[in-house]
Design an enzyme around this catalytic site. Structure first.
Site, mmCIF file in Angstrom:
data_model
loop_
_atom_site.group_PDB
_atom_site.id
_atom_site.type_symbol
_atom_site.label_atom_id
_atom_site.label_comp_id
_atom_site.label_asym_id
_atom_site.label_seq_id
_atom_site.Cartn_x
_atom_site.Cartn_y
_atom_site.Cartn_z
ATOM 1 N N ASP A 125 14.865 -82.126 -57.889
ATOM 2 C CA ASP A 125 14.377 -81.143 -56.779
ATOM 3 C C ASP A 125 13.607 -82.203 -55.955
ATOM 4 O O ASP A 125 13.082 -82.519 -56.119
ATOM 5 C CB ASP A 125 13.396 -79.649 -57.395
ATOM 6 C CG ASP A 125 14.087 -78.879 -58.213
ATOM 7 O OD1 ASP A 125 15.430 -79.391 -58.409
ATOM 8 O OD2 ASP A 125 13.649 -77.644 -58.315
ATOM 9 N N ARG A 176 22.074 -82.615 -53.320
ATOM 10 C CA ARG A 176 21.843 -81.763 -52.914
ATOM 11 C C ARG A 176 21.366 -81.288 -51.719
ATOM 12 O O ARG A 176 20.093 -81.678 -51.362
ATOM 13 C CB ARG A 176 21.571 -80.343 -54.186
ATOM 14 C CG ARG A 176 20.821 -78.802 -53.451
ATOM 15 C CD ARG A 176 19.659 -77.811 -53.934
ATOM 16 N NE ARG A 176 19.967 -78.571 -55.642
ATOM 17 C CZ ARG A 176 18.623 -77.992 -56.539
ATOM 18 N NH1 ARG A 176 17.601 -78.345 -56.552
ATOM 19 N NH2 ARG A 176 18.636 -77.880 -57.999
HETATM 20 P P1 FDA Z 1 17.751 -68.280 -45.465
HETATM 21 O O1 FDA Z 1 16.728 -68.026 -46.092
HETATM 22 O O2 FDA Z 1 18.069 -67.961 -43.784
HETATM 23 O O3 FDA Z 1 18.693 -67.236 -46.576
HETATM 24 C C1 FDA Z 1 19.941 -66.774 -45.525
HETATM 25 C C2 FDA Z 1 19.782 -65.170 -46.198
HETATM 26 O O4 FDA Z 1 19.678 -64.773 -47.510
HETATM 27 C C3 FDA Z 1 19.209 -64.093 -45.975
HETATM 28 O O5 FDA Z 1 19.326 -63.806 -44.023
HETATM 29 C C4 FDA Z 1 18.899 -63.584 -46.861
HETATM 30 O O6 FDA Z 1 19.549 -62.571 -47.113
HETATM 31 C C5 FDA Z 1 18.919 -63.571 -48.597
HETATM 32 N N1 FDA Z 1 17.851 -64.402 -49.119
HETATM 33 C C6 FDA Z 1 17.557 -65.771 -48.864
HETATM 34 N N2 FDA Z 1 16.861 -66.191 -49.434
HETATM 35 C C7 FDA Z 1 16.190 -64.835 -50.894
HETATM 36 C C8 FDA Z 1 15.571 -64.617 -51.526
HETATM 37 N N3 FDA Z 1 14.911 -65.288 -52.601
HETATM 38 N N4 FDA Z 1 15.673 -63.454 -51.825
HETATM 39 C C9 FDA Z 1 16.151 -61.953 -51.476
HETATM 40 N N5 FDA Z 1 17.701 -62.686 -50.310
HETATM 41 C C10 FDA Z 1 17.274 -63.752 -49.970
HETATM 42 N N6 FDA Z 1 13.636 -76.169 -51.794
HETATM 43 C C11 FDA Z 1 13.292 -77.430 -51.534
HETATM 44 O O7 FDA Z 1 12.611 -77.211 -50.580
HETATM 45 N N7 FDA Z 1 13.590 -78.416 -52.471
HETATM 46 C C12 FDA Z 1 14.838 -77.745 -53.405
HETATM 47 O O8 FDA Z 1 14.534 -78.335 -54.215
HETATM 48 C C13 FDA Z 1 15.554 -77.692 -53.214
HETATM 49 N N8 FDA Z 1 16.465 -76.407 -54.348
HETATM 50 C C14 FDA Z 1 16.731 -75.615 -54.053
HETATM 51 C C15 FDA Z 1 18.437 -75.092 -54.910
HETATM 52 C C16 FDA Z 1 19.472 -74.117 -54.819
HETATM 53 C C17 FDA Z 1 19.988 -74.181 -55.743
HETATM 54 C C18 FDA Z 1 18.855 -73.621 -53.481
HETATM 55 C C19 FDA Z 1 19.803 -72.130 -52.878
HETATM 56 C C20 FDA Z 1 17.864 -73.467 -52.914
HETATM 57 C C21 FDA Z 1 16.933 -74.330 -52.826
HETATM 58 N N9 FDA Z 1 15.978 -75.091 -52.777
HETATM 59 C C22 FDA Z 1 15.306 -75.672 -52.435
HETATM 60 C C23 FDA Z 1 15.701 -73.871 -51.169
HETATM 61 C C24 FDA Z 1 16.030 -73.790 -49.471
HETATM 62 O O9 FDA Z 1 15.337 -74.589 -48.915
HETATM 63 C C25 FDA Z 1 15.664 -72.458 -48.813
HETATM 64 O O10 FDA Z 1 14.518 -72.871 -48.973
HETATM 65 C C26 FDA Z 1 16.113 -71.496 -49.318
HETATM 66 O O11 FDA Z 1 17.152 -71.841 -50.045
HETATM 67 C C27 FDA Z 1 16.416 -70.180 -48.386
HETATM 68 O O12 FDA Z 1 17.237 -70.616 -47.371
HETATM 69 P P2 FDA Z 1 18.624 -70.721 -47.106
HETATM 70 O O13 FDA Z 1 19.537 -71.699 -46.973
HETATM 71 O O14 FDA Z 1 19.121 -69.962 -48.541
HETATM 72 O O15 FDA Z 1 18.662 -69.774 -45.888
#
Ligand code: FDA
Length: 300
Positions: A125, A176
């Site tokens: 990560d 990732r």
């Molecule tokens: P965004 O936050 O805009 O979310 C899109 C939509 O998804 C929101 O509008 C909401 O509806 C829903 N949603 C998102 N998060 C939610 C929550 N917690 N609860 C409920 N609904 C939610 N980051 C990092 O810095 N280092 C890493 O190693 C990783 N590893 C990682 C692995 C995996 C498998 C994922 C999916 C994510 C990560 N992340 C991460 C976290 C990533 O950087 C980010 O903070 C989150 O995925 C939220 O961003 P989104 O792109 O999903 O969009």
């Protein structure tokens, strides 16, 4: 961090632990390895893969690191023994990156050796920007030592990421791609949603064109539909990429991605350090707190 988010975080920190657990539990498989095994087994039965994460980071003693290493070894054995379709995600500060780089390297190497005996894979990560260079350096070192079962994470909010992937594409790194969970200063990170989305899609395109295997890690409909478009335009095979989502987040979207015949992996964190982890997550990404509170009051 805006005022409302600051207030929400202060509010969360005042709550008793059992109540905070109600917030955290949605995102965590449980405290025990068995809990994570159960969650991954269910995911597998729904045609989804898992990546298991032993909660914990920023440890300050070698003893804590060693205990994390032992827990991760157990995860690898258990994935094998239970015939799970899952791999392991780790955080380097859990293995003492900030205590002693060589100590950390030797333990990650040991885990990779176990993983490769089982024909399994381990993802490192990406944590906050104080660790980015060291994390990439250690990853590149492991690649140069011949490990092919290791992957890394690139954060689209970081301005440096385009330069980083320029180095990683030629070695066909397994990456990732996520937006980035840590609050970083504007000098080194994009801050607006639009800029981060734009950079995510730009990096994704470069990675896919460069034939890197990409874990497309987002719950954002806009980014997922952008990814669908690239996959179609580049006529990619299902085995060239996978989508990745966090346990407890947007389960209907997960089902849709699988129904659309894409590979999908769910990040399944578990362990005793759920409390500290949750508080840190709340601090680092206050948006999550809003989701949790929304869920609490809507009863979902
Ligand atoms: P965004 O936050 O805009 O979310 C899109 C939509 O998804 C929101 O509008 C909401 O509806 C829903 N949603 C998102 N998060 C939610 C929550 N917690 N609860 C409920 N609904 C939610 N980051 C990092 O810095 N280092 C890493 O190693 C990783 N590893 C990682 C692995 C995996 C498998 C994922 C999916 C994510 C990560 N992340 C991460 C976290 C990533 O950087 C980010 O903070 C989150 O995925 C939220 O961003 P989104 O792109 O999903 O969009």
């Amino acid at each position: 961090m805006n005022l409302v988010n600051q207030l929400i975080i202060s509010f969360i920190q005042l709550l008793p632990k059992p109540l905070v657990k109600r917030f955290a539990i949605r995102y965590i498989a449980g405290e025990k390895l068995d809990d994570a095994v159960r969650v991954v087994r269910t995911l597998n039965s729904r045609n989804m893969m898992g990546t298991m994460d032993v909660l914990g980071e920023n440890v300050t003693t070698r003893e804590e690191s060693l205990s994390a290493v032992r827990a991760c070894e157990q995860v690898l054995h258990s994935i094998h023994e239970n015939h799970l379709n899952a791999n392991l995600s780790i955080k380097l500060t859990q293995f003492g990156l900030k205590i002693d780089g060589e100590f950390c390297h030797s333990h990650v190497k040991r885990l990779l050796e176990i993983a490769s005996r089982y024909n399994n894979f381990m993802r490192i990560d990406m944590e906050d920007s104080s660790t980015t260079s060291e994390t990439l350096k250690l990853y590149e070192r492991l690649c140069s030592e011949g490990f092919e079962n290791v992957g890394i994470v690139i954060q689209a909010n970081m301005r440096r990421s385009e330069e980083d992937i320029r180095r990683l594409i030629p070695v066909k790194a397994n990456i990732r791609l996520c937006t980035g969970a840590y609050i970083e200063p504007e000098t080194i990170a994009f801050k607006s949603k639009e800029e981060i989305r734009r950079n995510f899609l730009k990096l994704l395109k470069k990675l896919l064109e460069g034939k890197s295997y990409v874990g497309i890690a987002t719950h954002d409909d806009f980014l997922i539909s952008g990814a669908y478009q690239y996959i179609q335009e580049m006529n990619l095979d299902k085995t060239d990429y996978e989508f990745q989502m966090l346990h407890g987040v947007r389960t209907k979207l997960r089902d849709k991605i699988v129904a659309d015949r894409h590979r999908l992996r769910v990040y399944v964190p578990f362990g005793q350090h759920w409390y500290a982890y949750s508080l840190r997550r709340f601090k680092e990404n206050p948006q999550i707190v809003r989701y949790v509170l929304q869920a609490l009051f809507s009863g979902n």
